[in-house]
Design an enzyme around this catalytic site. Sequence first.
Site, PDB file in Angstrom:
ATOM      1  CE  LYS A 107      -4.366  -1.684   1.668  1.00 21.61           C
ATOM      2  NZ  LYS A 107      -5.510  -1.543   2.539  1.00 21.61           N
ATOM      3  CE  LYS A 188      -6.634  -7.632  -0.088  1.00 19.68           C
ATOM      4  NZ  LYS A 188      -7.968  -7.175   0.248  1.00 19.68           N
ATOM      5  CE  LYS A 191     -13.860  -2.998   3.172  1.00 17.16           C
ATOM      6  NZ  LYS A 191     -12.617  -2.600   3.834  1.00 17.16           N
TER       7      LYS A 191
HETATM    8  P1  ATP Z   1      -9.064  -2.200   1.447  1.00 12.27           P
HETATM    9  O1  ATP Z   1      -9.280  -2.223  -0.029  1.00 12.27           O
HETATM   10  O2  ATP Z   1      -9.452  -0.918   2.109  1.00 12.27           O
HETATM   11  O3  ATP Z   1      -7.704  -2.700   1.849  1.00 12.27           O
HETATM   12  P2  ATP Z   1     -10.201  -4.776   1.823  1.00 12.27           P
HETATM   13  O4  ATP Z   1     -11.242  -5.067   0.790  1.00 12.27           O
HETATM   14  O5  ATP Z   1      -8.864  -5.389   1.635  1.00 12.27           O
HETATM   15  O6  ATP Z   1     -10.098  -3.232   2.034  1.00 12.27           O
HETATM   16  P3  ATP Z   1     -10.379  -5.081   4.722  1.00 12.27           P
HETATM   17  O7  ATP Z   1     -11.312  -4.234   5.496  1.00 12.27           O
HETATM   18  O8  ATP Z   1      -8.935  -4.719   4.744  1.00 12.27           O
HETATM   19  O9  ATP Z   1     -10.838  -5.227   3.199  1.00 12.27           O
HETATM   20  O10 ATP Z   1     -10.525  -6.585   5.214  1.00 12.27           O
HETATM   21  C1  ATP Z   1     -11.612  -7.140   5.901  1.00 12.27           C
HETATM   22  C2  ATP Z   1     -11.492  -8.648   5.873  1.00 12.27           C
HETATM   23  O11 ATP Z   1     -11.749  -9.131   4.549  1.00 12.27           O
HETATM   24  C3  ATP Z   1     -10.101  -9.174   6.243  1.00 12.27           C
HETATM   25  O12 ATP Z   1     -10.231 -10.330   7.050  1.00 12.27           O
HETATM   26  C4  ATP Z   1      -9.485  -9.528   4.916  1.00 12.27           C
HETATM   27  O13 ATP Z   1      -8.516 -10.551   5.028  1.00 12.27           O
HETATM   28  C5  ATP Z   1     -10.703 -10.004   4.136  1.00 12.27           C
HETATM   29  N1  ATP Z   1     -10.530  -9.822   2.695  1.00 12.27           N
HETATM   30  C6  ATP Z   1     -10.356  -8.646   2.055  1.00 12.27           C
HETATM   31  N2  ATP Z   1     -10.259  -8.848   0.725  1.00 12.27           N
HETATM   32  C7  ATP Z   1     -10.370 -10.191   0.532  1.00 12.27           C
HETATM   33  C8  ATP Z   1     -10.343 -11.014  -0.633  1.00 12.27           C
HETATM   34  N3  ATP Z   1     -10.198 -10.510  -1.842  1.00 12.27           N
HETATM   35  N4  ATP Z   1     -10.484 -12.341  -0.464  1.00 12.27           N
HETATM   36  C9  ATP Z   1     -10.647 -12.880   0.766  1.00 12.27           C
HETATM   37  N5  ATP Z   1     -10.679 -12.160   1.903  1.00 12.27           N
HETATM   38  C10 ATP Z   1     -10.540 -10.824   1.794  1.00 12.27           C
END
Ligand code: ATP
Length: 322
Positions: A107, A188, A191
């Site tokens: 990041k 991955k 969001k």
């Molecule tokens: P950001 O884009 O802001 O980093 P994010 O989509 O990665 O957000 P987080 O809030 O960081 O989401 O993560 C919340 C939970 O969702 C964590 O347990 C993370 O491991 C899981 N998670 C996030 N993205 C994925 C994915 N693509 N596949 C499986 N698990 C995920």
Amino acid sequence: MAKAFSGIQPTGEITLGNYIGALRNWQPDPGSFYCVVDMHSLSQPWEPAELRENIRSTAALLLALGLGEGSHVFVQSHVPEHAELAWILNCLGRMGELSRMTQFKSKGRGKVDVSVGLFTYPLLMASDILLYRVEEVPVGEDQKQHVELTRDMAERFNSRFGPVFTVPAPRIAKLGARVMSLRNPLEKMSKSDPDPNSKILLSDGEDAISKKIMTAVTDSGREVAYDPKEKPGVSNLLEIASILSGESVAALAERYRDQGYGAFKRGVAEIVVAAVRPLREKVEGLLEDPAEIDRQLEQGRAAAEREAKPMLGQVKRAIGLV
Ligand code: ATP
Ligand code: LTN
């Protein structure tokens, strides 16, 4: 059931990746705590109005999943013990170990304007977990390294100051721990990805879901087969469909093997639509009742405080602040 703690950042609308990798595995157990980690989202640039809205919609989703009834749902900044323990752990964590965190590397990469918070963020996450004496942390694959750092911090603290913390373990599902972007199956699904077609949102309707899946990047060839190395796009869709339908990856691959990508994607879209619809409807219903959201969040805050306060007291006594 093991006591669990997990958190989700209010950085945007919740994706199918969040649901499959994390939320789906959060069990409503009376000893478990699930948190909207709003202070974590300050580690990257934010807009106040958007943050306020996202805290509310993320909390509504956790409550709509029933986690506020069987377990506790709260907002991180409502329990100041998290920030207080984070400072103490900041003074016990080491620059070297934080520099090895892959999330910071990815990041912060190439950015001049990186906050100090993004660097020390894993120690705030360790504080979240360690305040609640939990055994398990259900997360997606990308958070494994942070939970391991939390274990190291707990062990180091206990061996220096006496047995205060429970040493937690990550709980990561075998399938779906890393749902990939629909635009680039080597990254991955995230969001905060600015490309709306890269991710399925839990608030998406039937048309949006179908369109995104039909235009998902797939691989060369036309055979539907599970092979994450050679066919990452198709394999990602197979995993998603398998988890949401309960049918095995092998059975799905067999059914669609010779039907071409079009028919396969239509089948996947149908499965995703059927799984997302009830979730979306529950959240919409709850968002119409803001007083109920506030009531459940206040209950969660009070329950969290009952655990976090004495725990922080114990830490302060152990290290000599009290
Ligand atoms: P950001 O884009 O802001 O980093 P994010 O989509 O990665 O957000 P987080 O809030 O960081 O989401 O993560 C919340 C939970 O969702 C964590 O347990 C993370 O491991 C899981 N998670 C996030 N993205 C994925 C994915 N693509 N596949 C499986 N698990 C995920
Ligand atoms: N860092 C996590 C969110 C998070 C978390 C936690 C997860 C913050 N505190 C405690 C589990 C336990 C993320 O970015 N997904």
